[in-house]
Design a protein around this motif. Structure first.
Motif, short mmCIF file in Angstrom:
data_model
loop_
_atom_site.label_atom_id
_atom_site.label_comp_id
_atom_site.label_asym_id
_atom_site.label_seq_id
_atom_site.Cartn_x
_atom_site.Cartn_y
_atom_site.Cartn_z
N ASP A 168 1.18 -0.80 -0.16
CA ASP A 168 0.05 -0.11 0.09
C ASP A 168 0.55 1.24 -0.32
O ASP A 168 0.25 1.66 1.36
CB ASP A 168 -0.70 0.15 1.23
N THR A 169 1.68 1.63 -1.13
CA THR A 169 2.17 2.70 -1.37
C THR A 169 1.61 3.75 -2.99
O THR A 169 0.67 3.11 -3.22
CB THR A 169 3.51 2.19 -1.31
N LYS A 170 2.45 4.40 -2.61
CA LYS A 170 2.24 5.54 -3.40
C LYS A 170 3.34 5.89 -4.51
O LYS A 170 4.50 6.30 -3.38
CB LYS A 170 1.42 6.34 -2.60
#
Lengths: 115, 115
Positions: free
Chosen positions: B78-80
């Protein structure tokens, strides 16, 4: 990166390349199977084709590559009609650890899948 | 063919099929190389592509097959932007004998060729 890390990285790369070397020589779907079948003794081209279930065209190519890498010997027999026999070289025996490890893994994997 | 010969033939066929099973799962040019690279620890998709020198399209297919056979775990982080990490399963460790045997053989084969 310190010296130890650099050394570890070089060793890893070297090991990866040796695996790739092995796969270049005996990788693919058929070569180790053919070596395994020939470990039983020399075979005629047609016997090999039948036992392995390989079409003559592919078999011919695979055997040629094995011959180039000193793993298989091709002998033309003075019969009528001419027949061609294939047998393993002494060098091919160096692959026994690879073949045994693959047999064992395949055996366990089958058990895992069948449950 | 007597009973012993029949038995030997059946055993040979069985062993050949176990090799073929192994080749079906980890054969081909890349799978064992990818497992070897991941033995170093989890990697992002792009890292794997770079380290192994595989195009994303082929890498994606190979990883999917490894995942199907319970050899690799895919984790979406769950990274951007979203990143995808790959790591080895406990089961993949069962391949260590195959990988070690291939490393050793490749090492010797290289010595033989270089002379």
């Amino acid at each position: 990166m310190n010296t130890d890390q650099k050394k570890a990285k070089t060793n890893t790369k070297h090991a990866r390349l040796t695996i790739q070397d092995t796969l270049d020589v005996v990788g693919g779907k058929w070569k180790l199977v053919l070596i395994f079948i020939l470990s039983d003794g020399k075979k005629k081209f047609n016997e090999l084709s039948r036992e392995a279930g390989i079409t003559p065209r592919i078999l011919s190519k695979e055997l040629q590559e094995l011959e180039m890498n000193d793993l298989v010997i091709r002998t033309v027999c003075d019969t009528k009609p001419v027949t061609v026999e294939y047998s393993l070289t002494e060098y091919s025996k160096s692959l026994s650890d690879v073949i045994i490890a693959m047999c064992k893994w395949g055996e366990n994997h089958r058990k895992k899948i069948v449950g």
